[in-house]
Design a protein around this motif. Structure first.
Motif, PDB file in Angstrom:
ATOM      1  N   VAL A   1      -4.819 -50.565  -6.864  1.00 38.78           N
ATOM      2  CA  VAL A   1      -3.530 -50.751  -6.691  1.00 38.78           C
ATOM      3  C   VAL A   1      -2.844 -50.170  -5.254  1.00 38.78           C
ATOM      4  O   VAL A   1      -1.811 -50.636  -4.751  1.00 38.78           O
ATOM      5  CB  VAL A   1      -2.461 -50.381  -7.957  1.00 38.78           C
ATOM      6  CG1 VAL A   1      -2.548 -51.251  -9.109  1.00 38.78           C
ATOM      7  CG2 VAL A   1      -2.550 -49.100  -8.225  1.00 38.78           C
TER       8      VAL A   1
ATOM      9  N   HIS B   1      -2.669 -60.174   5.886  1.00 40.43           N
ATOM     10  CA  HIS B   1      -2.897 -59.020   6.533  1.00 40.43           C
ATOM     11  C   HIS B   1      -4.355 -58.843   6.679  1.00 40.43           C
ATOM     12  O   HIS B   1      -4.959 -58.191   7.464  1.00 40.43           O
ATOM     13  CB  HIS B   1      -2.139 -57.904   5.554  1.00 40.43           C
ATOM     14  CG  HIS B   1      -2.619 -56.341   5.964  1.00 40.43           C
ATOM     15  ND1 HIS B   1      -2.361 -55.830   7.447  1.00 40.43           N
ATOM     16  CD2 HIS B   1      -3.183 -55.485   5.304  1.00 40.43           C
ATOM     17  CE1 HIS B   1      -2.808 -54.783   7.273  1.00 40.43           C
ATOM     18  NE2 HIS B   1      -3.365 -54.469   6.358  1.00 40.43           N
TER      19      HIS B   1
ATOM     20  N   VAL C   1      -5.560 -54.491  -5.356  1.00 43.13           N
ATOM     21  CA  VAL C   1      -5.451 -54.951  -3.897  1.00 43.13           C
ATOM     22  C   VAL C   1      -6.675 -54.863  -3.366  1.00 43.13           C
ATOM     23  O   VAL C   1      -7.236 -55.702  -2.419  1.00 43.13           O
ATOM     24  CB  VAL C   1      -4.586 -54.128  -3.017  1.00 43.13           C
ATOM     25  CG1 VAL C   1      -4.332 -54.346  -1.563  1.00 43.13           C
ATOM     26  CG2 VAL C   1      -3.172 -53.996  -3.743  1.00 43.13           C
TER      27      VAL C   1
ATOM     28  N   ARG D   1      -8.659 -57.537  -0.988  1.00 44.19           N
ATOM     29  CA  ARG D   1      -9.300 -57.182   0.320  1.00 44.19           C
ATOM     30  C   ARG D   1     -10.717 -57.679   0.169  1.00 44.19           C
ATOM     31  O   ARG D   1     -11.248 -58.450   1.245  1.00 44.19           O
ATOM     32  CB  ARG D   1      -9.150 -55.767   0.328  1.00 44.19           C
ATOM     33  CG  ARG D   1      -9.614 -55.154   1.815  1.00 44.19           C
ATOM     34  CD  ARG D   1      -9.603 -53.671   1.693  1.00 44.19           C
ATOM     35  NE  ARG D   1     -10.790 -53.479   2.777  1.00 44.19           N
ATOM     36  CZ  ARG D   1     -10.263 -52.632   3.855  1.00 44.19           C
ATOM     37  NH1 ARG D   1      -9.122 -52.289   4.049  1.00 44.19           N
ATOM     38  NH2 ARG D   1     -11.347 -52.348   4.704  1.00 44.19           N
TER      39      ARG D   1
HETATM   40  N1  ATP Z   1       0.115 -52.212  -0.126  1.00 43.71           N
HETATM   41  C1  ATP Z   1      -1.007 -52.186   0.526  1.00 43.71           C
HETATM   42  N2  ATP Z   1      -0.885 -52.520   1.866  1.00 43.71           N
HETATM   43  C2  ATP Z   1      -2.210 -52.521   2.525  1.00 43.71           C
HETATM   44  N3  ATP Z   1      -3.381 -52.250   1.907  1.00 43.71           N
HETATM   45  C3  ATP Z   1      -3.325 -51.808   0.847  1.00 43.71           C
HETATM   46  C4  ATP Z   1      -2.076 -51.774   0.062  1.00 43.71           C
HETATM   47  N4  ATP Z   1      -2.440 -51.277  -1.022  1.00 43.71           N
HETATM   48  C5  ATP Z   1      -3.801 -51.352  -1.180  1.00 43.71           C
HETATM   49  N5  ATP Z   1      -4.318 -51.486  -0.397  1.00 43.71           N
HETATM   50  C6  ATP Z   1      -5.549 -51.164   0.241  1.00 43.71           C
HETATM   51  O1  ATP Z   1      -6.507 -51.513  -0.776  1.00 43.71           O
HETATM   52  C7  ATP Z   1      -7.609 -50.691  -1.046  1.00 43.71           C
HETATM   53  C8  ATP Z   1      -7.353 -49.926  -2.400  1.00 43.71           C
HETATM   54  O2  ATP Z   1      -6.347 -49.018  -2.389  1.00 43.71           O
HETATM   55  P1  ATP Z   1      -6.705 -47.563  -2.692  1.00 43.71           P
HETATM   56  O3  ATP Z   1      -7.825 -46.726  -2.489  1.00 43.71           O
HETATM   57  O4  ATP Z   1      -5.331 -46.635  -2.165  1.00 43.71           O
HETATM   58  O5  ATP Z   1      -6.110 -47.729  -4.584  1.00 43.71           O
HETATM   59  P2  ATP Z   1      -6.386 -46.905  -5.450  1.00 43.71           P
HETATM   60  O6  ATP Z   1      -5.332 -47.199  -6.361  1.00 43.71           O
HETATM   61  O7  ATP Z   1      -6.506 -45.355  -4.856  1.00 43.71           O
HETATM   62  O8  ATP Z   1      -7.879 -47.128  -6.246  1.00 43.71           O
HETATM   63  P3  ATP Z   1      -8.813 -46.394  -7.307  1.00 43.71           P
HETATM   64  O9  ATP Z   1      -8.045 -46.255  -8.545  1.00 43.71           O
HETATM   65  O10 ATP Z   1      -9.864 -47.327  -7.512  1.00 43.71           O
HETATM   66  O11 ATP Z   1      -9.215 -45.057  -6.554  1.00 43.71           O
HETATM   67  C9  ATP Z   1      -7.780 -50.065   0.105  1.00 43.71           C
HETATM   68  O12 ATP Z   1      -8.646 -50.511   1.141  1.00 43.71           O
HETATM   69  C10 ATP Z   1      -6.161 -49.932   0.618  1.00 43.71           C
HETATM   70  O13 ATP Z   1      -6.169 -49.670   1.989  1.00 43.71           O
END
Ligand code: ATP
Ligand code: MG
Length: 452
Positions: free
Chosen positions: A173, A325, A357, A361
Motif C-alpha cells: 500500500v 504515473h 500499489v 506498478r
Molecule cells: N501513493 C503512491 N505514489 C507512488 N508510488 C507509490 C505509492 N504508494 C506506493 N507506491 C509504490 O508502490 C510500491 C510499494 O510501496 P511500498 O514498498 O512503500 O509498500 P509497503 O506497504 O511497504 O509494502 P510491503 O508491506 O510489501 O512492504 C513502491 O514501488 C512504491 O514506490
C-alpha cells in the motif's frame, strides 16, 4: 587502505581456495571462504562482503541461477575454467563485473580485485546519489483520494515531532513510502533513514545488527561493529515488519526507544542514541499482543501514533492517476509515449488489487512491454483476468492437528517449491517477495533440491 575490505571467496576446490585466500590475505584483505553455495549464502548475510569471487561451477547449485543473488549483494568476480570463455561472457552479461580464468595468476587476481572494489565504491555512491535524488522529488506520493489526503495530513502533523510512528497497512500500500515522506519532511531530512527489514534478519544476528557488537562478543566477532542504531544517528531508523522482531529483542528495543540508551553486544557501557524510530507492519499487532507474541508495553509505545494506509480498493480514484504515473515513470525504459484506453482504465478501476500499489506498478510495467509499439494500452495488455484466476486459486493442506501460522506458511512454501520445481524466481513472484528472501525461506524451512 585495504583493511576494511571483505572478500567472499566461493570455490569448492579447497586447494585452490586456500591458495587464493593466502594471496589475497598477503595483499591485506580479509577473506572468507565458502566451499559450497550453502556456505556462501550464510556468509553473505553474516559477513556482508564488499566483493565476491565466485566459481561458477559448484556442486550444489547452478552458478547462473544464483549469480543474481550475489550481484545484488556485492560486485562479483567470476572464476571459470580455462576454455569456457563463453560462460565468462554470459556471466558478465548477467551482472558480474570481472572474470578470471583458471589457473589464476597473482597479478590478474590483484587487478580484478582492485577493479571490483572500484565498482563497489561506485555502487555505494550511486545508491547514495539515488537516495538524494529522491529527496528532491516534491510529490513523493501520488494520489488525491480523501483517504490518502488523510494520510498526508497525518504525515505533516507527525513529521516535525520526534515521536515514534507505527505505519499499518496491507502489503504494497506504500508504507515504506510514508516512512520516507515523514523522514524527508522532518528536521532529520539531512541525515540517513536506515531501513531494517525485520523479516529477513536471522534471530541470532538481529541483536548485533541492531545494537552492534564488541570484538569477541561471540564466535566470529573479529572486530567491533556499529549497529544500525548507530548508523542512523541523527536520522531515522525504519523498522519494517516490526511484528517479526523476536521476543527477547522486543524488551531491548523498548528500552532504547524509551531512554535512548542501549548496549552493544558484549559491551559493558551504555551508549546513547539520537535516532527516531518509525515502524511498520502488515500484521495485526493488537491481536499479536492478545496472543502473547508481541509485548504489550512495546505495542502501546509504538501505537502512540498510528498511520493506517488504506488499501487501493478503498481509494479507487487514485488508480488512474497512479497508473498514469507508472506509465510515464522514467524507471521503465520506453520508446513510445503511451496512453491508457478508456476500457483499460475501467478494468483497472474494477479490479480488486490484492497486491495494492505494488501490484499496479507491476501490471503497468508489464503492460508497457506487452503492448509493444502500440500507443494505447488495452485491457488485454493488462493481463488482469489471468492474475485474478491465480489469486482465486484453491489451496488445500491437511494437518493432523490445528496448525500454527508458521506451520501453514511452511506447508504452503513447500507446496509451491514442489510445484515450481524449486524455481526461485517464480516462487518469489507468486509469493510477492524478492528472490533473495526466497533463498532465506529455503534456508529457514530446510528445503533442499531433492524435495522437488
Ligand atoms: N501513493 C503512491 N505514489 C507512488 N508510488 C507509490 C505509492 N504508494 C506506493 N507506491 C509504490 O508502490 C510500491 C510499494 O510501496 P511500498 O514498498 O512503500 O509498500 P509497503 O506497504 O511497504 O509494502 P510491503 O508491506 O510489501 O512492504 C513502491 O514501488 C512504491 O514506490
Ligand atoms: Mg514495506
Amino acid at each position: 587502505m585495504t583493511g576494511g575490505k571483505r572478500i567472499l571467496l566461493v570455490e569448492d576446490d579447497r586447494t585452490l581456495a586456500q591458495l587464493l585466500m593466502h594471496q589475497l590475505e598477503e595483499l591485506g584483505y580479509t577473506v572468507f571462504c565458502a566451499y559450497s553455495w550453502h556456505d556462501a549464502e550464510q556468509a553473505i548475510t553474516s559477513k556482508d562482503p564488499t566483493i565476491t569471487i565466485f566459481d561458477m561451477r559448484l556442486p550444489d547449485v547452478d552458478g547462473f541461477e544464483v549469480l543474481p543473488v550475489l550481484t545484488e549483494q556485492s560486485p562479483v568476480i567470476v572464476l571459470t575454467a580455462y576454455g569456457s570463455i563463453d560462460n565468462a561472457v554470459r556471466a558478465m552479461k548477467a551482472g558480474a563485473v570481472e572474470y578470471l580464468t583458471k589457473p589464476v595468476s597473482p597479478e590478474q587476481l590483484e587487478l580484478a580485485v582492485q577493479r571490483a572494489l572500484e565498482s563497489a565504491s561506485l555502487r555505494r555512491n550511486y545508491q547514495f546519489y539515488r537516495q538524494r535524488a529522491e529527496v528532491d522529488i516534491g510529490g513523493l506520493m501520488i494520489g488525491k483520494s480523501k483517504a490518502l489526503k488523510e494520510v498526508f495530513k497525518l504525515i505533516e502533523l507527525v513529521a516535525p515531532a520526534d515521536n515514534t510512528v507505527l505505519i499499518q497497512g496491507d502489503s504494497g500500500v506504500g508504507k515504506e513510502l510514508v516512512a520516507q515522506a515523514i523522514h524527508q519532511t522532518s528536521r532529520r531530512a539531512g541525515q540517513n533513514m536506515v531501513p531494517v527489514d525485520c523479516c529477513t534478519l536471522q534471530e541470532n544476528l538481529f541483536e548485533s545488527e541492531l545494537f552492534g557488537h564488541e570484538r569477541g562478543a561471540f564466535l566470529g566477532a573479529e572486530r567491533r561493529k556499529q549497529g544500525l542504531i548507530e548508523v542512523a544517528e541523527g536520522g531515522t531508523l525504519f523498522l519494517d515488519e516490526i511484528g517479526e522482531i523476536p521476543a527477547p529483542l522486543q524488551a531491548k528495543l523498548l528500552r532504547v526507544i524509551e531512554t535512548g540508551s542501549f548496549r552493544r553486544l558484549g559491551g559493558t557501557t551504555d551508549l546513547t542514541s539520537d535516532t527516531r524510530f518509525i515502524t511498520s507492519t502488515n500484521r495485526d499487532l493488537a491481536q499479536m499482543v492478545q496472543e502473547g507474541s508481541f509485548r504489550s508495553d512495546l505495542y502501546y509505545r509504538l501505537a502512540a501514533f498510528v498511520i493506517t494506509v488504506p488499501t487501493l480498493r478503498e481509494r479507487r480514484e487514485d488508480i488512474p492517476i497512479l497508473a498514469e504515473h507508472f506509465l510515464n515513470s522514467r524507471d521503465f525504459a520506453r520508446q513510445v509515449q503511451k496512453n491508457l484506453s478508456r476500457e483499460a482504465i475501467e478494468e483497472l478501476i474494477g479490479y480488486h488489487w490484492p497486491g495494492n500499489v505494488r501490484e499496479l506498478r507491476n501490471v503497468m510495467e508489464r503492460a508497457i512491454l506487452v503492448s509493444g509499439p502500440a500507443p494505447e494500452i488495452q485491457p488485454e495488455h493488462l493481463g488482469l483476468a489471468a492474475s485474478a484466476r491465480r489469486h482465486g486459486r484453491k489451496v488445500e493442506f491437511s494437518f493432523n492437528h490445528e496448525p500454527t501460522l508458521e506451520e501453514v506458511k511452511k506447508a504452503y512454501f513447500l507446496k509451491l517449491f514442489r510445484e515450481y520445481g524449486g524455481h526461485r524466481a517464480r516462487i518469489a513472484n507468486v509469493l510477492g517477495i524478492s528472490e533473495r528472501n526466497t533463498y532465506r525461506l529455503i534456508d529457514r524451512y530446510g528445503v533442499s533440491d531433492s524435495q522437488r
